[in-house]
Write a protein that holds these residues in place. Sequence first.
Motif, mmCIF file in Angstrom:
data_model
loop_
_atom_site.group_PDB
_atom_site.id
_atom_site.type_symbol
_atom_site.label_atom_id
_atom_site.label_comp_id
_atom_site.label_asym_id
_atom_site.label_seq_id
_atom_site.Cartn_x
_atom_site.Cartn_y
_atom_site.Cartn_z
ATOM 1 N N ARG A 18 -1.260 2.907 -0.012
ATOM 2 C CA ARG A 18 -0.830 2.241 1.217
ATOM 3 C C ARG A 18 0.680 2.298 1.380
ATOM 4 N NH1 ARG A 18 -3.971 -1.179 4.232
ATOM 5 N NH2 ARG A 18 -6.160 -1.340 3.644
ATOM 6 N N THR A 182 -0.395 -0.234 10.382
ATOM 7 C CA THR A 182 -1.067 -1.530 10.307
ATOM 8 C C THR A 182 -2.444 -1.408 9.678
ATOM 9 O OG1 THR A 182 0.123 -2.271 12.293
ATOM 10 C CG2 THR A 182 -1.840 -3.510 11.655
ATOM 11 N N ILE A 186 0.979 -0.909 4.839
ATOM 12 C CA ILE A 186 1.367 -2.263 4.461
ATOM 13 C C ILE A 186 2.128 -2.904 5.621
ATOM 14 C CG2 ILE A 186 2.955 -3.592 2.992
ATOM 15 C CD1 ILE A 186 0.450 -3.007 1.567
ATOM 16 N N SER A 187 1.835 -4.177 5.904
ATOM 17 C CA SER A 187 2.517 -4.975 6.904
ATOM 18 C C SER A 187 2.187 -4.498 8.320
ATOM 19 C CB SER A 187 4.034 -4.966 6.672
ATOM 20 O OG SER A 187 4.675 -5.929 7.497
ATOM 21 N N ASN A 188 2.844 -5.103 9.301
ATOM 22 C CA ASN A 188 2.631 -4.750 10.704
ATOM 23 C C ASN A 188 3.441 -3.505 11.045
ATOM 24 O OD1 ASN A 188 3.607 -5.020 13.727
ATOM 25 N ND2 ASN A 188 1.674 -6.124 13.568
ATOM 26 N N ASP A 412 7.308 -10.663 5.178
ATOM 27 C CA ASP A 412 5.894 -10.423 5.443
ATOM 28 C C ASP A 412 5.364 -9.266 4.594
ATOM 29 O OD1 ASP A 412 3.421 -10.776 7.100
ATOM 30 O OD2 ASP A 412 3.918 -8.737 7.714
ATOM 31 N N THR A 413 6.163 -8.204 4.452
ATOM 32 C CA THR A 413 5.746 -7.054 3.646
ATOM 33 C C THR A 413 5.599 -7.436 2.175
ATOM 34 O OG1 THR A 413 6.904 -5.579 5.176
ATOM 35 C CG2 THR A 413 6.304 -4.675 3.032
ATOM 36 N N SER A 415 4.997 -10.399 1.027
ATOM 37 C CA SER A 415 3.842 -11.294 0.889
ATOM 38 C C SER A 415 2.544 -10.502 0.802
ATOM 39 C CB SER A 415 3.794 -12.271 2.075
ATOM 40 O OG SER A 415 4.929 -13.100 2.097
ATOM 41 N N GLN A 416 2.418 -9.441 1.625
ATOM 42 C CA GLN A 416 1.201 -8.633 1.579
ATOM 43 C C GLN A 416 1.077 -7.859 0.267
ATOM 44 O OE1 GLN A 416 -0.037 -6.365 4.916
ATOM 45 N NE2 GLN A 416 0.806 -7.759 6.438
ATOM 46 N N ALA A 419 0.024 -10.308 -2.323
ATOM 47 C CA ALA A 419 -1.397 -10.665 -2.197
ATOM 48 C C ALA A 419 -2.280 -9.606 -2.846
ATOM 49 C CB ALA A 419 -1.762 -10.829 -0.727
ATOM 50 N N HIS A 420 -1.934 -8.321 -2.669
ATOM 51 C CA HIS A 420 -2.693 -7.248 -3.316
ATOM 52 C C HIS A 420 -2.621 -7.370 -4.835
ATOM 53 C CE1 HIS A 420 -4.082 -4.462 -0.159
ATOM 54 N NE2 HIS A 420 -3.044 -4.883 0.533
#
Length: 442
Positions: A18, A182, A186-188, A412-413, A415-416, A419-420
């Motif tokens: 990703r 998206t 990764i991220s928006n 935000d990136t 954080s994602q 989370a992974h």
Amino acid sequence: MALGGFANITKIPELRKRILFTLGMLAVYRIGVFITAPGVDRNVMRSVVAKQSGGLLGLFNLFSGGALENLSIFALGIMPYVSSSIILQLMGMVYKPVDELRKEGEQGRRKIDQYTRYGTILLSAFQAFGIAMYLEGLNNQEVGGGKFGDVVAHPGWAFRLMTIITLTTGTAFIMWVGEQITERGISNGISLIIMAGIVTDIPSTIANYLAQNKGNIQPLNIGAVSGLILLTIATIVFFERGQRKIPIIYSRRNVGRRVYGGQTAHLPLKVNTAGTIPPIFASSLLMFPATLANLNVPGMQYVEQIIQRGDWVFNTGYVLLIVFFCYFYTAVTFQAVDVADNLKKQQANIPGIRPGKQTAEYIDRVLTRITFGGAMYVAAVCVIPSIISQVFRVPFRFGGTSIMIVVGVALDTVSQIEAHLITRHYEGLTGPRGARIRGRRD
């Protein structure tokens, strides 16, 4: 940050793919920034943008990642997509069919996304025509106290149609790149594209400042601005992580011989629920009058001149737009009635508040109060650093708005990615917390 967290990224094949896919798509986007549209002279346009780097043209060029000064096929950037999203969300507030689509879940969201794409194409064609007219008007015109050569070699309808097709196709491709990031990265993706355009502009801006002030570098001014940037980043991180936690109690219920519920939890409400969307939306709307002015719409030339000045009128309008979009986007994305209904279905309630309508009103009242603080924070971060940079006369085009977008997207990136890592029993990027399971060893 824990260095082990970064090392663990390479141990997860899906996460590694990703991240590499995201970097690859951003590289494709950056390559396209340097592909010049047909029939124009990028060297002349660079001189024009350099003269107006502190105004709206510089802001537009910043959000396009330098594509405007290169007269690239990506000169419109991703802003038509952002504008189309604004229009669809506004329609959801006043047009019932769009609001019903939004409530239909995944299928409705896909329909709205499709309409957003159609709107992006229409707005791109409209703005591309405005840019074509603007470029033709720059031929042999005095801009910013200097006279330059012809930007357009052969003005006329052939050039205008070619520009419309080229720039609209470029924006559609950027939109596709953002959606692919998206979905598969990764991220928006849209936010990352805007962030990439801002970050890549930083080295060239610093180099230009050093070149213009060679032999007359002012360390105190540079130190003051650098300290301001660090303070702004710390403020953004503090507020973006800020939450108002509403206590929740789950009712006890008997299922056979077992008792479920009776637990306490909390409903987290972010201080800045809207994130980086308000400054992006506000900047997009401020760029729109320039397109109308190029089409000779009555009154738009005067509005464009006010925006170009960048004085207190511009800053006041910018603050008001940011505050409006903070409340508007929060109201669109966070439905207090739906949250209250979900709590009621789960047999949960807020202590001292009756389930149903009173719970929704309480949540809405709390969210309105903390959103006011979040809106003031966003407005201050976006406006104050730019004003101070003008006072110190440091020509940095990346003000508070740019810093907020970069830091917000970066958070935000991260954080994602974290989370992974956590879902696969690895330490996150911020290191272990409590009894978190440490990374497995082969």
